[in-house]
Design a protein around this motif. Structure first.
Motif, PDB file in Angstrom:
ATOM      1  N   PHE A 375       4.527 -31.530  15.617  1.00  2.50           N
ATOM      2  CA  PHE A 375       5.324 -32.109  16.646  1.00  2.50           C
ATOM      3  C   PHE A 375       4.741 -33.180  17.489  1.00  2.50           C
ATOM      4  O   PHE A 375       3.454 -33.102  17.867  1.00  2.50           O
ATOM      5  N   THR A 376       5.393 -34.422  17.787  1.00  2.00           N
ATOM      6  CA  THR A 376       4.935 -35.084  18.528  1.00  2.00           C
ATOM      7  C   THR A 376       5.078 -34.913  19.853  1.00  2.00           C
ATOM      8  O   THR A 376       6.133 -33.887  20.504  1.00  2.00           O
ATOM      9  N   ASP A 377       4.453 -35.483  20.735  1.00  2.00           N
ATOM     10  CA  ASP A 377       4.802 -35.261  22.243  1.00  2.00           C
ATOM     11  C   ASP A 377       6.216 -35.565  22.794  1.00  2.00           C
ATOM     12  O   ASP A 377       6.796 -35.056  23.588  1.00  2.00           O
ATOM     13  N   GLY A 378       6.993 -36.423  21.921  1.00  2.00           N
ATOM     14  CA  GLY A 378       8.322 -36.770  22.183  1.00  2.00           C
ATOM     15  C   GLY A 378       9.300 -35.528  21.292  1.00  2.00           C
ATOM     16  O   GLY A 378      10.626 -35.764  21.413  1.00  2.00           O
ATOM     17  N   GLY A 379       8.745 -34.666  20.915  1.00  2.00           N
ATOM     18  CA  GLY A 379       9.523 -33.650  20.018  1.00  2.00           C
ATOM     19  C   GLY A 379       9.885 -33.714  18.752  1.00  2.00           C
ATOM     20  O   GLY A 379      10.750 -33.306  18.027  1.00  2.00           O
ATOM     21  N   GLU A 380       9.515 -34.904  17.984  1.00  5.01           N
ATOM     22  CA  GLU A 380       9.761 -35.209  16.789  1.00  5.01           C
ATOM     23  C   GLU A 380       8.847 -34.698  15.894  1.00  5.01           C
ATOM     24  O   GLU A 380       7.586 -34.190  16.245  1.00  5.01           O
ATOM     25  N   LEU A 381       9.046 -34.595  14.376  1.00  2.00           N
ATOM     26  CA  LEU A 381       8.075 -33.877  13.565  1.00  2.00           C
ATOM     27  C   LEU A 381       7.667 -34.893  12.764  1.00  2.00           C
ATOM     28  O   LEU A 381       8.090 -36.048  12.402  1.00  2.00           O
ATOM     29  N   ARG A 382       6.362 -34.788  12.370  1.00  2.62           N
ATOM     30  CA  ARG A 382       5.433 -35.743  11.552  1.00  2.62           C
ATOM     31  C   ARG A 382       5.017 -35.086  10.431  1.00  2.62           C
ATOM     32  O   ARG A 382       4.515 -33.890  10.634  1.00  2.62           O
ATOM     33  N   PHE A 383       5.305 -35.396   9.076  1.00  2.93           N
ATOM     34  CA  PHE A 383       5.147 -34.607   7.863  1.00  2.93           C
ATOM     35  C   PHE A 383       3.585 -35.284   7.402  1.00  2.93           C
ATOM     36  O   PHE A 383       3.179 -36.471   7.383  1.00  2.93           O
ATOM     37  N   LEU A 384       3.000 -34.147   7.214  1.00  2.00           N
ATOM     38  CA  LEU A 384       1.635 -34.383   6.734  1.00  2.00           C
ATOM     39  C   LEU A 384       1.093 -34.215   5.329  1.00  2.00           C
ATOM     40  O   LEU A 384       0.088 -34.401   4.921  1.00  2.00           O
ATOM     41  N   GLY A 385       2.071 -33.346   4.698  1.00  2.00           N
ATOM     42  CA  GLY A 385       1.670 -32.862   3.414  1.00  2.00           C
ATOM     43  C   GLY A 385       1.930 -31.516   2.885  1.00  2.00           C
ATOM     44  O   GLY A 385       2.805 -30.943   3.527  1.00  2.00           O
ATOM     45  N   ARG A 386       1.257 -30.959   1.912  1.00  4.63           N
ATOM     46  CA  ARG A 386       1.602 -29.626   1.366  1.00  4.63           C
ATOM     47  C   ARG A 386       0.403 -28.584   1.248  1.00  4.63           C
ATOM     48  O   ARG A 386      -0.665 -29.053   1.676  1.00  4.63           O
ATOM     49  N   THR A 387       0.949 -27.264   1.460  1.00  4.14           N
ATOM     50  CA  THR A 387      -0.110 -26.246   1.438  1.00  4.14           C
ATOM     51  C   THR A 387      -0.358 -25.792   0.031  1.00  4.14           C
ATOM     52  O   THR A 387      -1.452 -25.145  -0.351  1.00  4.14           O
ATOM     53  N   ASP A 388       0.436 -26.248  -0.871  1.00  2.00           N
ATOM     54  CA  ASP A 388       0.229 -25.915  -2.244  1.00  2.00           C
ATOM     55  C   ASP A 388       0.418 -27.159  -3.224  1.00  2.00           C
ATOM     56  O   ASP A 388       0.185 -28.239  -3.049  1.00  2.00           O
ATOM     57  N   HIS A 389       0.765 -26.561  -4.550  1.00  2.00           N
ATOM     58  CA  HIS A 389       0.861 -27.700  -5.541  1.00  2.00           C
ATOM     59  C   HIS A 389       2.413 -28.238  -5.690  1.00  2.00           C
ATOM     60  O   HIS A 389       2.484 -28.893  -6.909  1.00  2.00           O
ATOM     61  N   GLN A 390       3.091 -28.106  -4.987  1.00  2.00           N
ATOM     62  CA  GLN A 390       4.440 -28.640  -5.122  1.00  2.00           C
ATOM     63  C   GLN A 390       4.174 -30.056  -4.677  1.00  2.00           C
ATOM     64  O   GLN A 390       3.492 -30.465  -3.726  1.00  2.00           O
ATOM     65  N   VAL A 391       4.937 -31.134  -5.455  1.00  2.00           N
ATOM     66  CA  VAL A 391       5.220 -32.493  -5.183  1.00  2.00           C
ATOM     67  C   VAL A 391       6.545 -33.038  -5.259  1.00  2.00           C
ATOM     68  O   VAL A 391       7.387 -32.494  -5.628  1.00  2.00           O
ATOM     69  N   LYS A 392       6.641 -34.184  -4.653  1.00  2.00           N
ATOM     70  CA  LYS A 392       7.829 -34.973  -4.610  1.00  2.00           C
ATOM     71  C   LYS A 392       7.886 -36.214  -5.248  1.00  2.00           C
ATOM     72  O   LYS A 392       6.764 -36.928  -5.006  1.00  2.00           O
ATOM     73  N   LEU A 393       8.437 -36.534  -6.606  1.00  2.00           N
ATOM     74  CA  LEU A 393       8.471 -37.620  -7.134  1.00  2.00           C
ATOM     75  C   LEU A 393       9.555 -38.431  -7.127  1.00  2.00           C
ATOM     76  O   LEU A 393      10.642 -37.813  -7.791  1.00  2.00           O
ATOM     77  N   ARG A 394       9.828 -39.458  -6.675  1.00  2.00           N
ATOM     78  CA  ARG A 394      11.043 -40.087  -6.631  1.00  2.00           C
ATOM     79  C   ARG A 394      12.169 -39.282  -6.309  1.00  2.00           C
ATOM     80  O   ARG A 394      13.406 -39.324  -6.485  1.00  2.00           O
ATOM     81  N   GLY A 395      11.762 -38.442  -5.100  1.00  2.00           N
ATOM     82  CA  GLY A 395      12.715 -37.664  -4.552  1.00  2.00           C
ATOM     83  C   GLY A 395      12.994 -36.239  -5.141  1.00  2.00           C
ATOM     84  O   GLY A 395      13.682 -35.306  -4.779  1.00  2.00           O
ATOM     85  N   TYR A 396      12.525 -36.088  -6.507  1.00  2.00           N
ATOM     86  CA  TYR A 396      12.593 -34.795  -7.282  1.00  2.00           C
ATOM     87  C   TYR A 396      11.653 -34.007  -6.717  1.00  2.00           C
ATOM     88  O   TYR A 396      10.358 -34.112  -6.623  1.00  2.00           O
ATOM     89  N   ARG A 397      11.988 -32.548  -6.619  1.00  2.00           N
ATOM     90  CA  ARG A 397      10.829 -31.579  -6.405  1.00  2.00           C
ATOM     91  C   ARG A 397      10.250 -30.866  -7.522  1.00  2.00           C
ATOM     92  O   ARG A 397      11.147 -30.439  -8.324  1.00  2.00           O
ATOM     93  N   ILE A 398       9.179 -30.950  -7.589  1.00  2.00           N
ATOM     94  CA  ILE A 398       8.392 -30.492  -8.763  1.00  2.00           C
ATOM     95  C   ILE A 398       7.444 -29.602  -8.360  1.00  2.00           C
ATOM     96  O   ILE A 398       6.311 -30.027  -7.730  1.00  2.00           O
ATOM     97  N   GLU A 399       7.169 -28.374  -8.917  1.00  2.00           N
ATOM     98  CA  GLU A 399       6.183 -27.664  -8.999  1.00  2.00           C
ATOM     99  C   GLU A 399       5.193 -27.756 -10.077  1.00  2.00           C
ATOM    100  O   GLU A 399       5.594 -27.671 -11.444  1.00  2.00           O
ATOM    101  N   LEU A 400       3.891 -28.300  -9.826  1.00  2.00           N
ATOM    102  CA  LEU A 400       3.015 -28.732 -10.931  1.00  2.00           C
ATOM    103  C   LEU A 400       2.575 -27.496 -11.696  1.00  2.00           C
ATOM    104  O   LEU A 400       2.617 -27.549 -12.981  1.00  2.00           O
ATOM    105  N   GLU A 401       2.915 -26.294 -11.111  1.00  2.00           N
ATOM    106  CA  GLU A 401       2.566 -24.984 -11.931  1.00  2.00           C
ATOM    107  C   GLU A 401       3.493 -24.998 -13.219  1.00  2.00           C
ATOM    108  O   GLU A 401       3.133 -24.360 -14.295  1.00  2.00           O
ATOM    109  N   GLU A 402       4.942 -25.270 -12.849  1.00  3.59           N
ATOM    110  CA  GLU A 402       5.950 -24.987 -14.013  1.00  3.59           C
ATOM    111  C   GLU A 402       5.479 -26.080 -14.994  1.00  3.59           C
ATOM    112  O   GLU A 402       5.693 -25.807 -16.333  1.00  3.59           O
ATOM    113  N   VAL A 403       5.061 -27.303 -14.739  1.00  2.00           N
ATOM    114  CA  VAL A 403       4.926 -28.358 -15.862  1.00  2.00           C
ATOM    115  C   VAL A 403       3.454 -27.814 -16.581  1.00  2.00           C
ATOM    116  O   VAL A 403       3.565 -27.856 -17.731  1.00  2.00           O
ATOM    117  N   GLU A 404       2.457 -27.271 -15.983  1.00  2.00           N
ATOM    118  CA  GLU A 404       1.444 -26.647 -16.469  1.00  2.00           C
ATOM    119  C   GLU A 404       1.760 -25.575 -17.325  1.00  2.00           C
ATOM    120  O   GLU A 404       1.179 -25.468 -18.444  1.00  2.00           O
TER     121      GLU A 404
END
Length: 608
Positions: A375-404
């Motif tokens: 959270f910012t001091d103004g109450g908005e959210l700032r996205f910082l990344g992922r805790t796992d191996h899910q990625v977003k590619l051109r808006g699509y949600r992809i689990e790298l484990e499924e591809v692997e």
């Protein structure tokens, strides 16, 4: 206000039956026509067994029939399960079987793509509905739709979303977008991607028109592009459209989502379009489209946030002990509130792992997103990344484990990993057999073709790696686990055959244009190489069409470039005064069929 996703559409249709509801190159429908067609089809579905708890598959191409089918399924009391006709047959079959779909809507054009099993209802067929086949009333807790997302186990998982969450989402859009012109809302996202819910119903439930296009790449080709006033778009797609000067001329509002948004792109959106308001939205499918949504002001200089939480969602940033963190400290983002989905279809264990008890609300649940935020001091959210191996590619949600998992399931593969490099999904493969002893990294066109050909019958196009890099062994860290950071950049492509350089004036001109777009020396381009093989994608095709139109003083459209995929065939087409002989067109289109879906898939914008 009604309590269902589709209820306000019906009210709009009664009030304004002559207003245009859908603009599409395949046809235009008024509210009255869309209302009557979906009502009649709903009664047909009820007679066939539709109702609460009965999923209805929608396997329809992007024509007004798509909206007729979705509305009919909802009006019958069922939830809809979107089935993209371009998806591999095995994946469609899995989605139908996993969701328990017994009824499926389609059209004559998409009938051949339908998986076996369900009772098939073909739109346009004349069938007499049994008297009294009236829909059962829907309650807010009923499921409105089931969208399948990539799964870390190697199988997609269905997210069941409630009507109540959809209604709250639409009410939140009313609040955030107050004063915006929603008379023409672009619908370019695949219905397998939940941004489509926002596109379709924000228009139809508020009296606006849906401008239905094949994909974002096709926006500049739509005869109704000038009707679009409101655009929902993935950042990477917007960059490509701006580069090609291909934005609809009357856009006044832009909503970004699906990927990280940068200030540079916001500045371009304000500067290079007629938009006077730009928004950024964030949310997983499990939270009903979005859970934070905010205006990105024109006169700021810092990187955009993902906005403040919506008023209908509870958003927490928690540490590993599920303790709330103060503003400025990063932790995992959790969601609760009315927008929370039921869970995953037939995945009780996964549902329990991801939808956990809310320690701050007795008896309620929250969804563990796997995203890192603060959270910012103004109450908005700032996205910082992922805790796992899910990625977003051109808006699509992809689990790298499924591809692997799919890669390692191929007999040619001993081990595999996947990663995103730039805007491309790259597969890393240790081949089975003698190939494993060869040095790497290297490319192997024949082996890649064999492997990706198998993947194409199992995965949607956006999940098939654009390039396979072959290694003697995967890089491992000190603990013996895969070291993703050590995966190498793909080597330069080598076709394996002597270069066929440009020979005619048209081929030379095309080589110069391709070199400009792909950052390649024109003389190094083989005129037999496909655009995508050289690093192109369907977003660059928009720019390519514009550059060719100017250079050759002849209208070139994106669909033409799907038909003629290399410089040699493009030059023959351009040099033919008639525009191309029927034989050449037919041959080129046959060759393009296997490639077209992959090109379009890499442009983004259909599922999370």
């Amino acid at each position: 206000m009604t309590e269902t996703l589709h209820g306000e559409f019906v009210e709009q249709a009664v009030r304004n039956p002559d207003a245009t509801a859908v603009y599409s190159d395949a046809g235009v429908l008024t509210y009255g026509e869309l209302n009557e067609r979906s009502r009649a089809l709903a009664e047909r579905l009820v007679a066939d067994g539709a109702g609460p708890g009965v999923p209805v598959g929608i396997c329809v191409e992007r024509t007004p029939d798509l909206l007729v089918g979705i509305l009919a399924a909802l009006r019958a009391g069922s939830c809809y399960v979107p089935l993209d006709p371009n998806y591999p047959a095995d994946r469609l079959t899995f989605m139908v079987q996993d969701s328990g779909t017994r009824l499926l809507l389609t059209t004559p054009a998409s009938r051949a793509s339908c998986p076996p099993g369900p009772t098939v209802v073909v739109l346009g067929e004349s069938v007499t509905t049994e008297p009294g086949a009236k829909p059962v009333a829907v309650v807010p807790g009923d499921t409105a739709y089931v969208i399948y997302t990539s799964g870390s186990t190697g199988k997609p998982k269905g997210v069941a979303v409630r009507h109540s969450g959809c209604v709250a989402m639409l009410a939140e859009m009313d609040r955030v977008l107050e004063g915006c012109d929603l008379s023409g809302v672009s619908a370019a996202s695949s219905v397998c991607f939940d941004m489509s819910v926002m596109e379709i119903f924000n228009a139809l439930c508020r009296g606006g028109a849906v401008v239905l296009v094949e994909s974002a790449v096709h926006l500049p080709e739509s005869r109704y592009a000038d009707k679009i006033t409101h655009l929902n778009v993935v950042p990477s797609v917007m960059n490509g459209l701006l580069d090609a000067a291909a934005l609809p001329p009357n856009v006044r509002t832009v909503v970004f989502g699906g990927e990280a948004l940068r200030r540079k792109l916001v500045d371009r959106a304000y500067r290079e379009t007629n938009a006077d308001r730009v928004f950024n939205a964030y949310g997983p499918t499990e939270g009903t489209v979005f859970c934070s949504f905010g205006l990105v002001p024109e006169d700021e200089t810092g990187e955009p946030t993902i906005g403040p939480p919506t008023t209908s969602d509870r958003v927490y940033v928690l540490d590993e002990n599920l303790k709330q963190l103060p503003a400025g400290e990063s932790g995992e983002l959790y969601l609760g509130g009315v927008g929370l989905a039921h869970g995953y279809v037939n995945r009780p264990r996964t549902t329990t792992e991801r939808f956990v008890p809310d320690p701050f609300r007795s008896g309620e649940r929250m969804y563990r997103t796997g995203d890192v935020a603060k959270f910012t001091d103004g109450g908005e959210l700032r996205f910082l990344g992922r805790t796992d191996h899910q990625v977003k590619l051109r808006g699509y949600r992809i689990e790298l484990e499924e591809v692997e998992a799919r890669l390692t399931g191929c007999p040619e593969v001993r081990e595999a990993a996947a990663a995103v490099r730039g805007n491309r999904l790259i597969g890393y493969v240790v081949p089975a057999g003698d190939g494993a002893s060869q040095d790497g990294p290297r490319l192997h066109a024949g082996l890649q073709s064999a492997i990706t050909g198998k993947l194409a019958v199992e995965l949607p196009e956006y999940m098939v790696p654009a390039t396979l890099v072959f290694l003697a062994a995967l890089p491992l860290g000190p603990g013996g686990k895969l070291d993703r950071n050590a995966l190498p950049e793909p080597p330069a492509a080598d076709t394996g055959w002597p270069l066929t350089a440009a020979g005619t004036p048209t081929e030379v001109a095309l080589s110069e244009i391709w070199g400009q777009l792909l950052d390649l020396e024109p003389s190094s381009i083989d005129v037999r190489s496909a655009f995508y093989d050289l690093g192109g994608d369907s977003l660059l095709l928009v720019r390519l069409a514009r550059l060719m139109t100017r250079r050759f003083d002849r209208r070139v459209r994106v669909p033409d470039l799907f038909s003629f995929r290399d410089i040699s065939s493009l030059a023959r087409w351009l040099d033919d005064e008639s525009g191309a002989t029927p034989e050449v067109v037919q041959s080129a289109r046959l060759r393009a069929n296997a490639r077209r879906a992959a090109l379009r898939g890499r442009s983004g914008a259909t599922g999370r």
